[in-house]
Design an enzyme around this catalytic site. Structure first.
Site, mmCIF file in Angstrom:
data_model
loop_
_atom_site.group_PDB
_atom_site.id
_atom_site.type_symbol
_atom_site.label_atom_id
_atom_site.label_comp_id
_atom_site.label_asym_id
_atom_site.label_seq_id
_atom_site.Cartn_x
_atom_site.Cartn_y
_atom_site.Cartn_z
ATOM 1 N N THR A 161 0.845 -1.193 0.000
ATOM 2 C CA THR A 161 0.000 0.000 0.000
ATOM 3 C C THR A 161 0.880 1.243 0.000
ATOM 4 O O THR A 161 2.007 1.217 0.516
ATOM 5 C CB THR A 161 -0.919 0.036 1.237
ATOM 6 O OG1 THR A 161 -0.107 0.063 2.425
ATOM 7 C CG2 THR A 161 -1.822 -1.179 1.276
ATOM 8 N N ASN A 174 2.173 -4.533 4.208
ATOM 9 C CA ASN A 174 1.359 -4.644 5.411
ATOM 10 C C ASN A 174 0.829 -6.058 5.604
ATOM 11 O O ASN A 174 0.582 -6.785 4.625
ATOM 12 C CB ASN A 174 0.167 -3.681 5.362
ATOM 13 C CG ASN A 174 0.585 -2.231 5.400
ATOM 14 O OD1 ASN A 174 0.552 -1.546 4.385
ATOM 15 N ND2 ASN A 174 0.996 -1.771 6.560
ATOM 16 N N GLU A 196 10.343 -3.702 17.099
ATOM 17 C CA GLU A 196 10.541 -2.510 16.275
ATOM 18 C C GLU A 196 11.954 -1.955 16.455
ATOM 19 O O GLU A 196 12.627 -1.592 15.476
ATOM 20 C CB GLU A 196 9.508 -1.449 16.635
ATOM 21 C CG GLU A 196 8.082 -1.803 16.268
ATOM 22 C CD GLU A 196 7.077 -0.763 16.724
ATOM 23 O OE1 GLU A 196 5.974 -0.707 16.161
ATOM 24 O OE2 GLU A 196 7.400 0.002 17.661
ATOM 25 N N ARG A 201 13.956 0.759 14.190
ATOM 26 C CA ARG A 201 13.027 1.886 14.229
ATOM 27 C C ARG A 201 13.457 2.893 15.291
ATOM 28 O O ARG A 201 13.791 2.533 16.414
ATOM 29 C CB ARG A 201 11.606 1.417 14.518
ATOM 30 C CG ARG A 201 10.627 2.584 14.618
ATOM 31 C CD ARG A 201 9.197 2.138 14.743
ATOM 32 N NE ARG A 201 8.307 3.279 14.939
ATOM 33 C CZ ARG A 201 6.998 3.194 15.071
ATOM 34 N NH1 ARG A 201 6.403 2.022 15.010
ATOM 35 N NH2 ARG A 201 6.269 4.281 15.251
ATOM 36 N N ARG A 210 9.544 3.811 8.343
ATOM 37 C CA ARG A 210 9.962 2.934 9.435
ATOM 38 C C ARG A 210 10.267 1.533 8.908
ATOM 39 O O ARG A 210 9.571 1.026 8.016
ATOM 40 C CB ARG A 210 8.874 2.862 10.506
ATOM 41 C CG ARG A 210 7.523 2.435 10.009
ATOM 42 C CD ARG A 210 6.411 2.848 10.963
ATOM 43 N NE ARG A 210 6.285 4.293 11.059
ATOM 44 C CZ ARG A 210 5.387 4.909 11.810
ATOM 45 N NH1 ARG A 210 4.545 4.215 12.548
ATOM 46 N NH2 ARG A 210 5.323 6.223 11.864
ATOM 47 N N ASP A 213 6.741 -1.632 11.809
ATOM 48 C CA ASP A 213 5.669 -1.054 12.627
ATOM 49 C C ASP A 213 4.825 -2.209 13.147
ATOM 50 O O ASP A 213 4.312 -3.013 12.358
ATOM 51 C CB ASP A 213 4.820 -0.105 11.784
ATOM 52 C CG ASP A 213 3.895 0.756 12.627
ATOM 53 O OD1 ASP A 213 4.151 0.879 13.838
ATOM 54 O OD2 ASP A 213 2.925 1.299 12.078
ATOM 55 N N ASP A 215 1.576 -2.805 15.596
ATOM 56 C CA ASP A 215 0.492 -2.188 16.362
ATOM 57 C C ASP A 215 -0.455 -3.255 16.909
ATOM 58 O O ASP A 215 -0.930 -4.112 16.156
ATOM 59 C CB ASP A 215 -0.310 -1.220 15.485
ATOM 60 C CG ASP A 215 0.442 0.055 15.188
ATOM 61 O OD1 ASP A 215 1.244 0.484 16.038
ATOM 62 O OD2 ASP A 215 0.248 0.620 14.094
#
Length: 275
Positions: A161, A174, A196, A201, A210, A213, A215
């Site tokens: 993306t 992703n 990370e 990072r 980065r 990532d 999350d």
């Protein structure tokens, strides 16, 4: 769920704040309520399909005696974690550690602590737009799978993306994961942030490029407004690059705040984008 109960297993161990407790030791009583499915063993009369409560008792005694600590709270946390790791069929447990000889200088029947711990489903979104993105994501997944207290359940397909709001940046790769964990939320956060950092990072620019990532989107049905850990993740509902991998592996996971499933959230975003 069904429950297997163990009441007042007596263990002599060396825990306590005072030196004499650590040297001389004292009596402790351990009670457990184990959450599991007993029908697999019960229908076939086969212990190998269940949990051997004798083995649980011996493991509790072995671990409790081998790890001396000062606080009952610490002893309870460590023992609960060990039993969840040692007996995979156990989904959760309630643990009580009683101390009938507590040295407080007053008449006392017993002092005790009770905690509940369990395995929780955790949904994690991954992304990278620096270096060898695929290798970085795969290394992060392997590191998570090898981490104590983590069971990797599902991996979404990777999608590419564009970087949000930054046309000159490289595109992202992703993905998403479904895990089971007996780690607490803050422990999960530290684990993800550690991955990370290992990937290089640096947390300087909020929306910058980065190498990795990670999350946490959901931790069970926990809702948290702690500034260090908002749950569910506050921005996932507006991010197609998060929702698309999520709907592949957890389409029916329900957001505890909105009541919508991941699939319903994705459809709402798709309809909004068409307007």
């Amino acid at each position: 769920m069904d429950y297997l109960k163990i009441d007042r297993l007596v263990v002599f161990a060396n825990h306590g704040l005072f030196p004499e407790e650590n040297k001389l030791g004292q009596r402790f009583e351990i009670s457990l309520k184990l959450e599991l499915v007993t029908s697999h063993a019960g229908m076939r009369d086969d212990l190998s399909r269940g949990v051997d409560y004798g083995a649980v008792c011996h493991e509790a005694q072995r671990f409790f005696q081998a790890h001396t600590v000062k606080l009952l709270e610490t002893a309870a946390e460590q023992l609960a974690r060990q039993l969840l790791l040692a007996f995979p069929p156990v989904h959760g447990l309630e643990l009580t550690i009683a101390k009938p000889w507590a040295p407080i200088g007053l008449p006392l029947d017993t002092a005790s602590i009770t905690i509940s711990r369990r395995w929780h489903p955790v949904v994690v979104a991954l992304g990278a737009n620096e270096g060898d993105r695929l290798a970085t994501l795969c290394q992060a997944i392997e590191a998570l799978e090898a981490s104590e207290g983590i069971r990797l359940k599902k991996i979404a397909s990777f999608i590419e993306t564009p970087a949000v709001g930054r046309r000159q940046e490289a595109p992202y790769l992703n993905g998403a994961l479904l895990l089971d964990t007996c780690l607490l939320p803050r422990e999960c956060l530290r684990l993800l942030q550690g991955l990370e950092e290992q990937a290089g990072r640096v947390r300087e620019e909020k929306w910058g490029s980065r190498p990795l990532d990670c999350d946490m989107i959901f931790y069970g049905d926990l809702v948290s407004e702690n500034p260090r850990l908002y749950l569910p993740h506050p921005r996932y509902r507006d991010r197609a690059f998060v929702l698309e991998p999520l709907r592949e592996i957890v389409p029916y996971y329900r957001d505890p705040l909105t009541g919508r499933t991941v699939e319903e959230t994705w459809q709402a975003l798709a309809a909004k984008d068409k307007q």
